[in-house]
Write a protein that holds these residues in place. Structure first.
Motif, PDB file in Angstrom:
ATOM      1  N   LYS A 188       0.498  22.135  56.133  1.00  0.00           N
ATOM      2  CA  LYS A 188      -0.740  22.162  56.632  1.00  0.00           C
ATOM      3  C   LYS A 188      -1.022  20.753  57.440  1.00  0.00           C
ATOM      4  O   LYS A 188      -0.161  19.662  56.978  1.00  0.00           O
ATOM      5  CB  LYS A 188      -1.893  22.159  55.806  1.00  0.00           C
ATOM      6  CG  LYS A 188      -1.911  21.043  54.715  1.00  0.00           C
ATOM      7  CD  LYS A 188      -2.901  21.261  53.535  1.00  0.00           C
ATOM      8  CE  LYS A 188      -2.732  20.432  52.257  1.00  0.00           C
ATOM      9  NZ  LYS A 188      -3.633  20.475  51.027  1.00  0.00           N
ATOM     10  N   VAL A 227      -9.177  23.328  51.813  1.00  0.00           N
ATOM     11  CA  VAL A 227      -7.906  23.811  52.387  1.00  0.00           C
ATOM     12  C   VAL A 227      -7.242  22.412  52.412  1.00  0.00           C
ATOM     13  O   VAL A 227      -5.881  22.111  51.911  1.00  0.00           O
ATOM     14  CB  VAL A 227      -7.768  24.609  53.534  1.00  0.00           C
ATOM     15  CG1 VAL A 227      -6.170  24.666  53.998  1.00  0.00           C
ATOM     16  CG2 VAL A 227      -8.397  25.958  53.355  1.00  0.00           C
ATOM     17  N   GLU A 242      -7.134  20.523  48.699  1.00  0.00           N
ATOM     18  CA  GLU A 242      -6.584  20.984  47.547  1.00  0.00           C
ATOM     19  C   GLU A 242      -5.398  22.026  47.838  1.00  0.00           C
ATOM     20  O   GLU A 242      -4.611  21.970  46.674  1.00  0.00           O
ATOM     21  CB  GLU A 242      -7.822  21.686  46.892  1.00  0.00           C
ATOM     22  CG  GLU A 242      -8.864  20.684  46.639  1.00  0.00           C
ATOM     23  CD  GLU A 242     -10.205  21.412  45.897  1.00  0.00           C
ATOM     24  OE1 GLU A 242      -9.759  22.668  45.195  1.00  0.00           O
ATOM     25  OE2 GLU A 242     -11.259  21.108  45.536  1.00  0.00           O
ATOM     26  N   TYR A 243      -5.252  22.793  48.837  1.00  0.00           N
ATOM     27  CA  TYR A 243      -4.360  23.577  48.806  1.00  0.00           C
ATOM     28  C   TYR A 243      -2.966  23.090  48.799  1.00  0.00           C
ATOM     29  O   TYR A 243      -2.707  22.036  49.454  1.00  0.00           O
ATOM     30  CB  TYR A 243      -4.510  24.353  50.074  1.00  0.00           C
ATOM     31  CG  TYR A 243      -5.545  25.531  50.003  1.00  0.00           C
ATOM     32  CD1 TYR A 243      -6.651  25.344  49.246  1.00  0.00           C
ATOM     33  CD2 TYR A 243      -5.720  26.619  50.787  1.00  0.00           C
ATOM     34  CE1 TYR A 243      -7.591  26.302  49.259  1.00  0.00           C
ATOM     35  CE2 TYR A 243      -6.448  27.534  50.920  1.00  0.00           C
ATOM     36  CZ  TYR A 243      -7.601  27.425  50.006  1.00  0.00           C
ATOM     37  OH  TYR A 243      -8.592  28.503  50.074  1.00  0.00           O
ATOM     38  N   LYS A 244      -2.020  23.670  48.013  1.00  0.00           N
ATOM     39  CA  LYS A 244      -0.718  23.199  47.867  1.00  0.00           C
ATOM     40  C   LYS A 244       0.324  23.881  48.853  1.00  0.00           C
ATOM     41  O   LYS A 244       0.115  25.097  49.174  1.00  0.00           O
ATOM     42  CB  LYS A 244       0.064  23.387  46.371  1.00  0.00           C
ATOM     43  CG  LYS A 244      -0.965  22.684  45.434  1.00  0.00           C
ATOM     44  CD  LYS A 244      -0.441  22.862  43.934  1.00  0.00           C
ATOM     45  CE  LYS A 244      -1.510  21.986  43.040  1.00  0.00           C
ATOM     46  NZ  LYS A 244      -0.924  22.226  41.782  1.00  0.00           N
ATOM     47  N   THR A 245       1.193  23.498  49.489  1.00  0.00           N
ATOM     48  CA  THR A 245       2.151  23.923  50.534  1.00  0.00           C
ATOM     49  C   THR A 245       3.586  23.609  49.886  1.00  0.00           C
ATOM     50  O   THR A 245       3.830  22.983  49.067  1.00  0.00           O
ATOM     51  CB  THR A 245       2.151  22.984  51.837  1.00  0.00           C
ATOM     52  OG1 THR A 245       2.421  21.611  51.606  1.00  0.00           O
ATOM     53  CG2 THR A 245       0.581  22.772  52.320  1.00  0.00           C
ATOM     54  N   ASP A 281       0.586  27.540  47.302  1.00  0.00           N
ATOM     55  CA  ASP A 281      -0.526  28.590  47.263  1.00  0.00           C
ATOM     56  C   ASP A 281      -0.140  29.814  48.022  1.00  0.00           C
ATOM     57  O   ASP A 281       0.126  29.771  49.372  1.00  0.00           O
ATOM     58  CB  ASP A 281      -1.897  27.861  47.517  1.00  0.00           C
ATOM     59  CG  ASP A 281      -2.539  27.037  46.518  1.00  0.00           C
ATOM     60  OD1 ASP A 281      -2.539  27.431  45.407  1.00  0.00           O
ATOM     61  OD2 ASP A 281      -2.839  25.937  46.712  1.00  0.00           O
ATOM     62  N   ILE A 333      -2.315  32.454  50.318  1.00  0.00           N
ATOM     63  CA  ILE A 333      -3.761  32.491  50.701  1.00  0.00           C
ATOM     64  C   ILE A 333      -3.878  33.729  51.690  1.00  0.00           C
ATOM     65  O   ILE A 333      -2.961  34.396  52.143  1.00  0.00           O
ATOM     66  CB  ILE A 333      -3.875  30.999  51.513  1.00  0.00           C
ATOM     67  CG1 ILE A 333      -2.981  31.133  52.935  1.00  0.00           C
ATOM     68  CG2 ILE A 333      -3.471  29.857  50.760  1.00  0.00           C
ATOM     69  CD1 ILE A 333      -3.431  29.954  53.771  1.00  0.00           C
ATOM     70  N   ARG A 360      -7.814  31.385  48.773  1.00  0.00           N
ATOM     71  CA  ARG A 360      -6.718  30.968  47.818  1.00  0.00           C
ATOM     72  C   ARG A 360      -6.547  32.223  47.059  1.00  0.00           C
ATOM     73  O   ARG A 360      -7.495  32.587  46.220  1.00  0.00           O
ATOM     74  CB  ARG A 360      -6.822  29.755  47.062  1.00  0.00           C
ATOM     75  CG  ARG A 360      -5.503  29.436  46.458  1.00  0.00           C
ATOM     76  CD  ARG A 360      -5.480  27.819  45.905  1.00  0.00           C
ATOM     77  NE  ARG A 360      -7.145  27.425  45.619  1.00  0.00           N
ATOM     78  CZ  ARG A 360      -7.329  26.053  45.484  1.00  0.00           C
ATOM     79  NH1 ARG A 360      -6.307  25.319  45.563  1.00  0.00           N
ATOM     80  NH2 ARG A 360      -8.541  25.737  45.264  1.00  0.00           N
TER      81      ARG A 360
END
Length: 321
Positions: free
Chosen positions: A22, A72, A75-78, A88, A90, A121
């Protein structure tokens, strides 16, 4: 040309996969309004390929959907930051758009890209398969056979467009229909037809095993060898995979509406300005000839990075409003 409001057509894209990376940033417009822009890259595994789907992001802070993309970002993990096991899965819902500009050499670069609007997610119990598909109301303009090595492959290039909000005419670039569907599709959709088509978004590298000649070993120890593999091709297109019966009556675009749409496209191309300096073109659907070369195996041509998964000039960046 007299201003005429065209009917907006359906344009939905859905991508499910694992978040690879991201690159999102909160910026401020010339008039002081905050917005989020950037992109996500989603790895979507289907049809025995690992597809890299780039999602472009542009969201004003004033939008009710801003908190979603803010989550996103924060918090979202890549895969790149947290590893494949922690990344995550998604779902992204959005639309297909058209990006186009003149590069410093005066060449018109055009490609479609996926614009993300809704982001969710998925939990570990969600077993929905990975996908990258689109359902788009399309005005079909024509077909052209795909030729390789001076022979037809059975595939056809499909020329068409859809219409978005505010008279935005979105041409479909680098769009094909496979040999197994081509005849049925062309019989059902004569030139000028309007109908709902289903597409698959392809963007993957073809990796083949390198065949080595059998030679007698005169070395020592184990003769077990690691298999050699190399990238032999890149597939990057929008593929027609099905559709409904063409619209008729009031739902179909009329000849007059099609002509109006084509005039709007003509004016838009005339209004495009050429940039003062070069910017690295890439995105979904351009011809690949304007791309800067990157490190590739010997003998490989630069891949078609013209997809919604690469760093293209963002025409939405630093808006006037």
């Amino acid at each position: 040309m007299e201003n005429k409001e065209l009917r907006q057509l359906q344009n939905n894209v859905q991508v499910i996969g694992t978040l690879k990376s991201k690159d999102l940033e909160v910026k401020t417009s010339k008039k002081g309004n905050k917005y989020m822009s950037g992109n996500l890259v989603v790895l979507s595994k289907f049809d025995n390929h690992v597809q890299e789907i780039k999602i472009s992001v542009f969201m004003m802070e004033s939008s009710k959907l801003f908190k979603g993309i803010e989550t996103v970002k924060n918090e979202y993990k890549t895969i790149e930051d947290n590893g494949a096991d922690a990344a995550d899965r998604i779902e992204v819902n959005g639309e297909l758009t058209l990006n186009e500009y003149y590069n410093a050499q005066g060449n018109l670069v055009q490609f479609n890209q996926v614009k993300g609007i809704f982001f969710n997610r998925l939990d570990e119990t969600n077993d929905r398969p990975d996908k990258a598909i689109a359902t788009i109301d399309t005005v079909v303009q024509g077909f052209e056979p795909v030729i390789k090595n001076d022979l037809p492959t059975g595939e056809y290039k499909v020329k068409g467009f859809t219409v978005g909000w505010g008279n935005e005419v979105i041409e479909l670039k680098n769009t094909i229909v496979g040999a197994e569907l081509a005849e049925a599709f062309m019989d059902l959709y004569p030139v000028g037809s309007t109908g709902q088509l289903n597409f698959k978004i392809n963007n993957y590298a073809v990796v083949d095993e390198v065949k080595e000649s059998n030679q007698v070993s005169h070395g020592f120890g184990s003769t077990e060898k690691a298999e050699a593999r190399q990238v032999t091709n890149y597939v990057n297109n929008i593929e027609v995979i099905g559709g409904e019966i063409p619209y008729f009556g009031d739902k179909a675009y009329t000849e007059e509406e099609i002509e109006t749409a084509l005039q709007i496209r003509k004016l838009k191309l005339q209004e495009l300005s050429q940039p003062a300096e070069d910017t690295p073109p890439s995105g979904f659907g351009s011809n690949g000839n304007d791309l800067p070369p990157r490190s590739l195996p010997t003998g490989m041509e630069p891949p078609q990075d013209d997809n919604p998964f690469s760093d293209a000039p963002n025409t939405d960046d630093m808006p006037d409003f």
